[in-house]
Design an enzyme around this catalytic site. Structure first.
Site, PDB file in Angstrom:
ATOM      1  N   ARG A  13       0.693  -1.185  -0.121  1.00 21.63           N
ATOM      2  CA  ARG A  13      -0.077   0.004   0.043  1.00 21.63           C
ATOM      3  C   ARG A  13       0.876   1.195   0.118  1.00 21.63           C
ATOM      4  NH1 ARG A  13      -5.027   2.002   1.749  1.00 21.63           N
ATOM      5  NH2 ARG A  13      -4.921   4.289   1.405  1.00 21.63           N
ATOM      6  N   ARG A  33     -10.847   5.046  -2.903  1.00 19.93           N
ATOM      7  CA  ARG A  33      -9.920   4.720  -2.097  1.00 19.93           C
ATOM      8  C   ARG A  33      -9.218   5.643  -1.093  1.00 19.93           C
ATOM      9  NH1 ARG A  33      -7.835  -0.466  -3.706  1.00 19.93           N
ATOM     10  NH2 ARG A  33      -8.598  -0.913  -5.808  1.00 19.93           N
ATOM     11  N   LEU A  82      -6.512   7.662   0.843  1.00 23.54           N
ATOM     12  CA  LEU A  82      -5.143   8.108   0.288  1.00 23.54           C
ATOM     13  C   LEU A  82      -4.225   8.095   1.438  1.00 23.54           C
ATOM     14  CD1 LEU A  82      -6.043  10.500  -2.499  1.00 23.54           C
ATOM     15  CD2 LEU A  82      -4.720   8.377  -2.778  1.00 23.54           C
ATOM     16  N   ASN A 131     -12.255  16.459  -1.478  1.00 22.49           N
ATOM     17  CA  ASN A 131     -13.082  15.354  -1.710  1.00 22.49           C
ATOM     18  C   ASN A 131     -14.453  15.426  -1.564  1.00 22.49           C
ATOM     19  OD1 ASN A 131     -13.487  12.327  -2.111  1.00 22.49           O
ATOM     20  ND2 ASN A 131     -13.919  12.290   0.131  1.00 22.49           N
ATOM     21  N   THR A 132     -15.227  14.979  -2.435  1.00 22.25           N
ATOM     22  CA  THR A 132     -16.799  14.819  -2.257  1.00 22.25           C
ATOM     23  C   THR A 132     -17.414  13.772  -2.032  1.00 22.25           C
ATOM     24  OG1 THR A 132     -18.765  15.334  -3.779  1.00 22.25           O
ATOM     25  CG2 THR A 132     -16.754  14.171  -4.878  1.00 22.25           C
ATOM     26  N   HIS A 133     -18.406  13.827  -1.079  1.00 26.04           N
ATOM     27  CA  HIS A 133     -18.798  12.620  -0.286  1.00 26.04           C
ATOM     28  C   HIS A 133     -20.445  12.781  -0.225  1.00 26.04           C
ATOM     29  CE1 HIS A 133     -19.005   9.297   2.367  1.00 26.04           C
ATOM     30  NE2 HIS A 133     -19.704   9.793   3.075  1.00 26.04           N
ATOM     31  N   ASP A 145      -7.729  14.706   4.427  1.00 24.85           N
ATOM     32  CA  ASP A 145      -6.945  14.447   5.426  1.00 24.85           C
ATOM     33  C   ASP A 145      -6.476  13.052   5.548  1.00 24.85           C
ATOM     34  OD1 ASP A 145      -8.643  13.252   7.060  1.00 24.85           O
ATOM     35  OD2 ASP A 145      -8.930  14.995   8.558  1.00 24.85           O
ATOM     36  N   ALA A 146      -5.797  12.572   6.623  1.00 25.37           N
ATOM     37  CA  ALA A 146      -5.499  11.102   6.562  1.00 25.37           C
ATOM     38  C   ALA A 146      -6.671  10.000   7.114  1.00 25.37           C
ATOM     39  CB  ALA A 146      -4.365  10.928   7.514  1.00 25.37           C
ATOM     40  N   ASP A 184     -12.969  10.139   5.165  1.00 28.31           N
ATOM     41  CA  ASP A 184     -13.824  11.330   5.112  1.00 28.31           C
ATOM     42  C   ASP A 184     -13.870  12.335   6.206  1.00 28.31           C
ATOM     43  OD1 ASP A 184     -14.716  10.208   2.530  1.00 28.31           O
ATOM     44  OD2 ASP A 184     -15.988   8.975   3.547  1.00 28.31           O
TER      45      ASP A 184
END
Length: 215
Positions: A75, A101, A103, A117-119, A151-152, A155
């Site tokens: 990974r 995925r 990141l 990001n879009t959620h 971020d890590a 979401d």
């Protein structure tokens, strides 16, 4: 008191990460036909060689890259390869649009404050890959979508914008998802344009458009 991070610079080169059909990518490409729209998609990166989003990108004359997890020993190596693939295109912004995925640290650190990001939920409710299904199972009457900084976590980044979508009696997963996606595309186009034009400042959990004001 946290120290605000510097705002993103005002420029509009966008790399889109997508795993699926690329409907949000299509909305962004349509938006940039307006010469006053401040963002321009310059490339699309996918984790799936067969993703229809890649076909959309090629049809639009955009550069593409594919970084498939199985091609890497672990990974961490894949995470680093995604970051390198995106960085090749010198993006000012990176937009995860249906990228399925999480990141890792190499990507998050390299693009901190300029990856969105879009959620399909009103975060922090229903993070993860099955947000629409989970919302229906819970019985909520109001769902929606969120654009947030990456971020890590899963979401979990600071929220930039949200839009609500009512849940109708008789909604199934496909029906609710389709209505959320319609709203989501418009929200992403708006947020990307604002970030490209104004930048973003992050202070703890709060993300705001533009530069920090006087204290």
């Amino acid at each position: 008191m946290t120290t605000p991070t510097p705002p993103t610079r005002r420029s509009g080169r966008v790399v889109v990460l997508a795993s699926g059909a690329g409907s949000t990518l299509a909305a962004m490409l349509a938006a940039q036909e307006d010469p006053t729209y401040p963002a321009r998609v310059v490339a699309v990166v996918s984790d799936r060689a067969t993703a229809p989003a890649l076909d959309r990108a090629r049809a639009a004359g955009l550069a593409t890259a594919v970084v498939v997890p199985r091609d890497f020993p672990d990974r961490a190596a894949w995470d680093a390869a995604v970051a390198e693939a995106v960085d090749v295109f010198s993006p000012d912004l990176v937009v995860l649009a249906g990228f399925m995925r999480v990141l890792g640290t190499p990507f998050v650190e390299r693009f901190a404050g300029r990856a969105l990001n879009t959620h399909p939920s009103l975060l922090p409710a229903f993070p993860g890959a099955h947000a629409v299904r989970d919302a229906l199972a819970y019985g909520v009457r109001l769902s929606g979508c969120t654009v947030h900084l990456v971020d890590a976590g899963l979401d979990s980044g600071p929220v930039l914008a949200q839009a609500a979508v009512p849940v109708r009696d008789g909604d199934d997963e496909d029906a609710l998802r389709a209505r959320i996606q319609q709203v989501e595309r418009d929200l992403v186009v708006d947020v990307v344009g604002r970030v490209a034009a104004e930048g973003v400042t992050v202070d703890g959990r709060r993300a705001t458009f533009g530069r920090p004001g006087p204290r």
